[in-house]
Design an enzyme around this catalytic site. Sequence first.
Site, PDB file in Angstrom:
ATOM      1  N   LYS A   1      -5.859   3.369   8.133  1.00  0.00           N
ATOM      2  CA  LYS A   1      -5.264   4.701   8.213  1.00  0.00           C
ATOM      3  C   LYS A   1      -5.945   5.674   9.117  1.00  0.00           C
ATOM      4  CE  LYS A   1      -3.309   4.465   3.516  1.00  0.00           C
ATOM      5  NZ  LYS A   1      -3.551   4.938   2.035  1.00  0.00           N
TER       6      LYS A   1
ATOM      7  N   ASP B   1       1.590  11.536   0.470  1.00  0.00           N
ATOM      8  CA  ASP B   1       1.812  10.363  -0.289  1.00  0.00           C
ATOM      9  C   ASP B   1       3.158  10.600  -0.936  1.00  0.00           C
ATOM     10  OD1 ASP B   1       0.417   8.061  -0.080  1.00  0.00           O
ATOM     11  OD2 ASP B   1      -1.052   8.556  -1.517  1.00  0.00           O
TER      12      ASP B   1
ATOM     13  N   GLN C   1      -6.719   7.869  -1.910  1.00  0.00           N
ATOM     14  CA  GLN C   1      -6.654   6.429  -2.088  1.00  0.00           C
ATOM     15  C   GLN C   1      -6.518   6.063  -3.499  1.00  0.00           C
ATOM     16  OE1 GLN C   1      -5.704   4.445   0.590  1.00  0.00           O
ATOM     17  NE2 GLN C   1      -5.329   2.833  -0.954  1.00  0.00           N
TER      18      GLN C   1
END
Length: 300
Positions: free
Chosen positions: A57, A124, A101
């Site tokens: 990422k 997200d 995460q």
Amino acid sequence: MTPNKAKLIDGKDFSNQLIRSLIPDIKTILKIIGRPPTLAVILVGEDGASQVYVRNKVKQTEAAGMVSVEHRLSDQTDEETLLSLVETLNNDDDIDGILVQLPLPKHINEHSVIQAINPDKDVDGFHVINAGKLATGQKGLVPCTPLGCLLLLRDTLGDLSGLHAVIIGRSNIVGKPLGQLLLAENASVTIVHSKTKNIEKLTSQADILIAAVGRSEMVKSSWIKPGACVIDVGINRITAPEKGDGKYRLVGDVDFAEASTTAHFITPVPGGVGPMTIACLLRNTVVAAAMRKGVEISIK
């Protein structure tokens, strides 16, 4: 094409195209607000898969001309400390997107952490406000993996109106939001799960079959309508004795060899949906920066 005629949907190539398409908007944001879109990534603990994912990422974020800020915390970090960091990032005007995460260590409540993120920075797309906006057809940040699936389907099939999509799996991360996205495209949507009766009969009626349950090679050719488009979201590690002791290989939720004899289009694992998830994270960060700063961009 695969040896058995099913056409591969190349998620890696499409994700690269998507990231390149973001560059003009990134430059526009930089010109107007004086900095590029900025993503903060929080990693708690030493989970190997998460570390690899975060590294990818960060690498792709920076390669696209954006800024990535990493926060790596010990697996002994308590929930209060993590929530305090999230609040600091919420209040930092130079941070456009926040990603925590997952999974988190068991002593931390994931739901509490996700809901603590400012919805405008929730790249997200997991916050209940963004979930509600998606469900009611309002503009918000959409979960990355479902968005990646939708973009692949649009690119492969064009207009999805009237097509019957069957989603295997009802998670808040993939199954439910993907169902909402497909409904917005005027597809007819069926979601099946572990309690559904006659799953094979239902999946074999699908023009579009999406598997997202985390069970290796569960979907066989008999589950698939001839000529269907199959999107495999699963990423599962299975032992690979042919590679030596302790070695493994990655497979999806679909038995690729079997499915390729029946499907017309299919995503491989790896190289299908996976790369799209990161590309859509970058896309969401650009969208978040533009929405927060009132910048007009080409992404709709």
